[in-house]
Scaffold this motif. Structure first.
Motif, mmCIF file in Angstrom:
data_model
loop_
_atom_site.group_PDB
_atom_site.id
_atom_site.type_symbol
_atom_site.label_atom_id
_atom_site.label_comp_id
_atom_site.label_asym_id
_atom_site.label_seq_id
_atom_site.Cartn_x
_atom_site.Cartn_y
_atom_site.Cartn_z
ATOM 1 N N ALA A 1 36.008 23.048 12.321
ATOM 2 C CA ALA A 1 35.517 22.018 13.233
ATOM 3 C C ALA A 1 36.142 22.177 14.626
ATOM 4 C CB ALA A 1 35.797 20.633 12.656
ATOM 5 N N GLU A 2 37.436 22.510 14.665
ATOM 6 C CA GLU A 2 38.092 22.684 15.967
ATOM 7 C C GLU A 2 37.472 23.851 16.731
ATOM 8 O OE1 GLU A 2 40.085 20.951 17.611
ATOM 9 O OE2 GLU A 2 41.278 19.742 16.225
ATOM 10 N N ILE A 3 37.229 24.937 16.017
ATOM 11 C CA ILE A 3 36.630 26.101 16.689
ATOM 12 C C ILE A 3 35.209 25.754 17.105
ATOM 13 C CG2 ILE A 3 35.857 28.487 16.291
ATOM 14 C CD1 ILE A 3 38.474 28.850 14.631
ATOM 15 N N ALA B 1 32.443 32.612 17.423
ATOM 16 C CA ALA B 1 33.305 32.741 16.252
ATOM 17 C C ALA B 1 32.775 33.812 15.325
ATOM 18 C CB ALA B 1 33.363 31.414 15.501
ATOM 19 N N LEU B 2 33.676 34.647 14.806
ATOM 20 C CA LEU B 2 33.319 35.612 13.783
ATOM 21 C C LEU B 2 33.883 35.063 12.476
ATOM 22 C CD1 LEU B 2 33.267 39.398 13.983
ATOM 23 C CD2 LEU B 2 34.566 38.381 12.134
ATOM 24 N N LEU B 3 32.967 34.631 11.604
ATOM 25 C CA LEU B 3 33.355 33.908 10.396
ATOM 26 C C LEU B 3 33.275 34.837 9.196
ATOM 27 C CD1 LEU B 3 33.912 31.199 8.904
ATOM 28 C CD2 LEU B 3 31.431 30.866 8.844
ATOM 29 N N LYS B 4 34.423 35.154 8.608
ATOM 30 C CA LYS B 4 34.414 36.071 7.469
ATOM 31 C C LYS B 4 34.096 35.323 6.181
ATOM 32 C CE LYS B 4 37.109 39.858 9.192
ATOM 33 N NZ LYS B 4 38.077 40.907 8.801
ATOM 34 N N ARG B 5 33.297 35.974 5.364
ATOM 35 C CA ARG B 5 32.962 35.435 4.052
ATOM 36 C C ARG B 5 34.193 35.451 3.152
ATOM 37 N NH1 ARG B 5 28.704 38.549 -0.007
ATOM 38 N NH2 ARG B 5 28.529 36.916 -1.574
ATOM 39 N N GLY B 6 34.473 34.336 2.504
ATOM 40 C CA GLY B 6 35.573 34.299 1.540
ATOM 41 C C GLY B 6 35.328 35.288 0.421
ATOM 42 N N ALA B 7 36.411 35.747 -0.193
ATOM 43 C CA ALA B 7 36.292 36.818 -1.187
ATOM 44 C C ALA B 7 35.478 36.393 -2.397
ATOM 45 C CB ALA B 7 37.671 37.294 -1.633
ATOM 46 N N SER B 8 35.317 35.110 -2.612
ATOM 47 C CA SER B 8 34.439 34.707 -3.714
ATOM 48 C C SER B 8 33.468 33.632 -3.262
ATOM 49 C CB SER B 8 35.250 34.228 -4.903
ATOM 50 O OG SER B 8 35.883 33.018 -4.589
ATOM 51 N N ALA B 9 33.098 33.689 -2.003
ATOM 52 C CA ALA B 9 32.144 32.706 -1.486
ATOM 53 C C ALA B 9 30.720 33.201 -1.680
ATOM 54 C CB ALA B 9 32.407 32.464 -0.003
ATOM 55 N N THR B 10 29.856 32.317 -2.123
ATOM 56 C CA THR B 10 28.438 32.659 -2.177
ATOM 57 C C THR B 10 27.891 32.661 -0.746
ATOM 58 O OG1 THR B 10 27.802 30.345 -2.329
ATOM 59 C CG2 THR B 10 28.170 31.502 -4.396
ATOM 60 N N LEU B 11 26.714 33.239 -0.590
ATOM 61 C CA LEU B 11 26.102 33.230 0.743
ATOM 62 C C LEU B 11 25.832 31.791 1.174
ATOM 63 C CD1 LEU B 11 23.646 36.240 0.682
ATOM 64 C CD2 LEU B 11 26.083 36.165 1.169
ATOM 65 N N GLU C 1 27.853 26.132 9.163
ATOM 66 C CA GLU C 1 27.283 24.839 9.550
ATOM 67 C C GLU C 1 28.361 23.904 10.123
ATOM 68 O OE1 GLU C 1 23.936 24.606 8.972
ATOM 69 O OE2 GLU C 1 23.540 22.500 9.375
ATOM 70 N N TYR C 2 29.571 23.987 9.576
ATOM 71 C CA TYR C 2 30.683 23.174 10.109
ATOM 72 C C TYR C 2 30.937 23.483 11.592
ATOM 73 C CZ TYR C 2 32.804 20.606 6.163
ATOM 74 O OH TYR C 2 33.072 19.703 5.169
ATOM 75 N N ILE C 3 30.790 24.755 11.960
ATOM 76 C CA ILE C 3 31.001 25.154 13.362
ATOM 77 C C ILE C 3 29.799 24.748 14.205
ATOM 78 C CG2 ILE C 3 31.386 27.117 14.904
ATOM 79 C CD1 ILE C 3 32.604 28.587 12.451
ATOM 80 N N LEU C 4 28.613 25.076 13.705
ATOM 81 C CA LEU C 4 27.375 24.796 14.448
ATOM 82 C C LEU C 4 27.216 23.302 14.707
ATOM 83 C CD1 LEU C 4 25.074 27.119 12.303
ATOM 84 C CD2 LEU C 4 25.770 27.588 14.657
ATOM 85 N N LYS C 5 27.590 22.512 13.713
ATOM 86 C CA LYS C 5 27.420 21.058 13.809
ATOM 87 C C LYS C 5 28.192 20.463 14.990
ATOM 88 C CE LYS C 5 28.124 16.951 10.913
ATOM 89 N NZ LYS C 5 29.403 16.401 11.382
ATOM 90 N N GLU C 6 29.264 21.148 15.396
ATOM 91 C CA GLU C 6 30.043 20.643 16.534
ATOM 92 C C GLU C 6 29.443 21.072 17.865
ATOM 93 O OE1 GLU C 6 32.432 18.495 16.088
ATOM 94 O OE2 GLU C 6 32.409 18.682 13.904
ATOM 95 N N GLY C 7 28.279 21.714 17.806
ATOM 96 C CA GLY C 7 27.619 22.070 19.061
ATOM 97 C C GLY C 7 27.887 23.487 19.516
ATOM 98 N N ASN C 8 28.495 24.285 18.657
ATOM 99 C CA ASN C 8 28.783 25.677 19.010
ATOM 100 C C ASN C 8 27.783 26.588 18.299
ATOM 101 O OD1 ASN C 8 29.796 28.257 19.306
ATOM 102 N ND2 ASN C 8 31.903 27.709 18.788
ATOM 103 N N PRO C 9 26.816 27.154 19.030
ATOM 104 C CA PRO C 9 25.765 27.937 18.359
ATOM 105 C C PRO C 9 26.148 29.400 18.127
ATOM 106 C CG PRO C 9 25.292 27.803 20.690
ATOM 107 C CD PRO C 9 26.605 27.076 20.479
#
Lengths: 341, 341, 341, 341
Positions: free
Chosen positions: C196-198, C205-215, C223-231
């Motif tokens: 949210a801060e970023i 932002a370059l957001l890396k997928r967690g090692a066991s995160a689904t797409l 979405e957490y980043i985009l929701k704050e107005g950062n596209p």
């Protein structure tokens, strides 16, 4: 089957999906939401699956609603779990089965000695491998027919029914002469010709879950046996493959209550192969019993350090009676009583 | 084999491990560090493995040093990858093979038509299933011997060598009459009696990696074939099972360079079964070729929406020539040339 | 949302589910099939989810129909993938970005030297870690603010925009002074306060997928980043955790086409961390480019054997120009052109 | 550290590895076998790791011998498991802790009511979330400071110590005013700045295993807390991510005995989040207790169908006393007694 259309799907694409369902005799009901249209298709699952609608224009996803297995399903015996009787021992329902014996039949002394230990501790069935699936072609592959002969002798002496593995449909005949329960190993869970042959034999089968098989796939494998008219299938959880490397497999005990919800078939747990280490077998056996398993299958050996295979995971025969007593207590917490004669 | 002792291990426990190694003819060298002692055991791997030292008193862990496979190992052909020749097509080395055809043989028109398409686009081999392993016993199981007959006809007309699956050792004879390459499906990767029979037949084998098989297990399965004197094994990556549910399997392309480092055998990639969706087949095929695969095996159908099985993942025959051209470009990036006659 | 009722569900249970949906303002349409009833619920997803109908009497399963992410979804920009511009370099669309630099900023010479190498080879952005998330608390944790200062110097000299990681919202301010793109590491993919801060910072932002995160989870994190107005979010596949132990992570290249179908955001691939070994970085980079990635992020070091961390996976700076050239060829197969100034 | 050289390694390559070890102060002993040479390196693990020998010429693999964690290791307290005391309740050793409460603090009535239920049933600690990590940014994120106030009230009234999560180091101060135990969620298991802050606070911490964290990584995360001088860490197994989709996570009960062998820290199990379904919580809780867990943490709600989050997995408060009684029986099988005041 629910067919979820893309937001961008056109009316023609929706109609085409409906038409294709109707061509194979299914009824298709579209529900048009504000964002997407969902089409419910009612008809023969295999026919609808064959349409391959996942790739069709305008289709977002295809969601199966009905379970693909029928005979294995809890729905054909609502609230009436199957109890399978093997020479007077009952497996399923309120009964807890203790299946034990050496990984591999190695010699007359080892086999008969272990069988006596299992019998004395109140074991339900005796297990032992004559044909061994081994990852390495250079490893000991089992005594084969000579092993079956020793199992027959143990059975004659102790009266314990015998569980032993069949890996090859061409060996089924000699195995049937000895085995009260035919074990199907995890590697063969989807060996369909073998499943069908064992189904046709009518002999009770202990079907191990493949190391990366979903519960649905396990039940579909059971269906291959049931479909041939053999209702006596025991499902067996023996650890699944995960990222964790601290143990050989990860024993999946959630499978116990979930399989019992999905299916009427009894559920057995094999902690020995899952853990690969003797010191883990006791806590995992207690956990399986407390979680409501219908039995466990464990490996016991008079002198595990001399065992030809899987020595580190075999319990000491001398400790087996005490082990069996503790497991019985844990089964009691889940409302089950040890099944023996 | 390195045997790492626990910090708390006593001198007697260390000596016992040394003695047990020497009893089976291995030499054991202890290295006593400040915190732990490590014992190196040199001798026959199977003999040392059988000792089951993982469970012995004072032992922390047993670390294998040598690879368990021999004939599949890169070390028996250093810097000289195997090139397997199938009716003039070369697989391995600098050659890239395009193996294509329908998932299942359904009819004469469908089979011959697809074979002509594959031939025209410069394909290397023709694939098609006569015996189909299906998760559901209620699903179409293939045309069997009638399917083999159609494959033989396609082969006679186009000259393309045929790749087809054998699921049951009892079907091997008729399969051998048609197949230039026998496919072993992912579910049968550890069906050892089948592997051994195919090994004895001497016929080239395309061995698919099980959905949760490690590369080491794949190479051990290949070893079962090689050990019978059949050197013609093609390894095939077809997707592994992971937690991701957005696609059927996760294609593991890291397996390509790693298998080529560990083994001299050619590596083929099957993107169709991994992805389960036509639109993913092109990017994954390009990726496989660019990563250095020795070939791909893909599914093509004249009318996928009418296919009996796996329609959504089959490429349109009309698009195949263009597809093949792009894959050829990607293979060129990895220094490979399409292998056809 | 589709709510699938059990076969045994009563009419009262069906009605209760309908009522509870309507209480939260959703419309509920039951479809009564021969075997089961399915209820389609249309309304605010969060409200319906909160009903927790999965556990309600008579409910078999709850199947979400709409995607849970909105701003990250491809549907808000149909057929118009986002192109993010960083100091004149374009990421996304037909552009391929080469992001390269050392794992960790270690010294002035190492940092500036590598930046010059990346610049000379036509690299798009320069990467380097000042704050390093390390599995062990005893491992080198990065130079911190001193590292940021060296990155600023490299940026000033070469003109390359800088990508660097922020692990702690309390460090964001100094990172923002240097970073053109803020990297969010795989371990922090679900560190929501940091996301949210970023997001609020507005910085790419370059957001890396967690090692066991689904797409889906990756897109929800975006979405957490985009929701704050950062596209300006770049998605990054860097290998997932599977059962395979022959490599550190399993690079999931199927994620490239699937993320591009689900989302309008650019997709970058990090083969260095996935593989953990230099010799795998080239084949995996070529594969990623051929599969249609919008860029790769790789590690380069003038003398990897002297690197403080991750030396074995860093490319030799001397080999980088040739590497970049080959990757450019593979990207061309996928129709992309290297993006540099 | 054992460094296994390739069969093809030259004498120079062996010597170079020895030299590089000695440069960082480690002693290196080569053992030359018939096929391969293995070099044992004794010295500071971090220094040797930093050498990055995995990529060095002639090196086949690097096998760590010593565990990378120290303070978390069983070896620093041989045969003396840690017992952590929280306001008179003992966690670890022969004590079994029942930690229970709602997923989220929603209201005064719900919070105080549940706390009274937990107290009456003999619960050991009270749990409740004020800050909730949610996959979706649109989902309810917890009451925050207002939630903490309600937890303080529940604590004052019932005397039950409070367990609550902290997601952000910037919230630590208010959390410390209420929490007797600070929960670190699975998504934050590798949020190192947060771990270090909680370490510095000295407050007992319940550290949840990440959904794809190995036991070694969990212990390394604990080490981050311990290293700051905080010895009060409770390890918590809460299900791992596997391929199985029939349940949310796969509870890994093998972790219990193995963590207890590797570490002196107590092991708690969270069956609620693993299963995601109320009906699985009882069998899994019994299994965890029978397997020797030091406690369980479960979710309870007066009216789960009205819960704001995770309703389907919360036990009915009315059923809690009976549930607690059965779990106590299962813990007794493992030799443990419920810990309450």
């Amino acid at each position: 089957m629910m067919i979820v259309m893309k937001e961008s799907a056109t009316e023609e694409e929706v109609q085409s999906v409906i038409d294709r369902n109707e061509e194979v005799g299914a009824r298709a009901h579209p529900s048009r939401g504000e964002e997407v249209t969902v089409i419910g298709a009612i008809g023969d699952r295999e026919h609808v699956m064959r349409l391959g609608l996942e790739g069709a224009p305008g289709v977002e996803q295809v969601v199966p609603i009905l379970k693909p297995y029928k005979l294995a399903s809890a729905q054909i015996r609502p609230n009436e779990p199957s109890v399978i009787e093997i020479e007077g021992r009952r497996i399923g329902g309120d009964h807890f089965s203790m299946i034990a014996g050496p990984c591999t039949v190695e010699s007359r002394d080892q086999t008969l000695g272990t069988a006596r230990t299992v019998k004395a501790a109140g074991g339900s069935l005796f297990r032992g491998g004559a044909y061994k699936p081994r990852t390495s072609p250079y490893a000991f592959q089992g005594l084969g027919q000579e092993g079956l002969r020793l199992l027959a002798e143990a059975r004659a002496e102790t009266g314990l029914p015998v569980v032993t593995e069949c890996m090859d449909a061409r060996d089924l005949e000699p195995v049937l002469e000895v085995a009260d329960v035919i074990q199907i190993g995890a590697r063969n869970m989807q060996n369909y010709p073998l499943l069908a042959e064992i189904g046709r034999s009518g002999r009770p089968a202990l079907l191990k879950r493949g190391a990366s098989a979903t519960l649905e796939e396990l039940l579909m494998a059971a269906e291959y046996i049931l479909k041939e008219g053999n209702p006596n299938v025991l499902l067996c959880e023996r650890g699944i493959r995960t990222f964790e490397t601290a143990y050989r497999f990860t024993l999946d005990l959630t499978a116990i209550p979930v399989l019992k919800e999905l299916s009427h078939l009894p559920v057995i747990v094999d902690p020995s192969h899952a853990a690969g280490r003797r010191d883990l077998v006791t806590p995992l056996s207690l956990a399986a019993a407390a979680a409501g398993a219908d039995g466990i299958i464990v490996e016991v050996h008079p002198a595990p350090e001399e065992a030809i295979c899987d020595g580190p995971q075999q319990l000491y025969a001398d400790d087996f009676a005490l082990f069996a007593q503790k497991v019985e207590q844990a089964a009691a917490v889940a409302g089950k009583v040890l099944s023996a004669v």
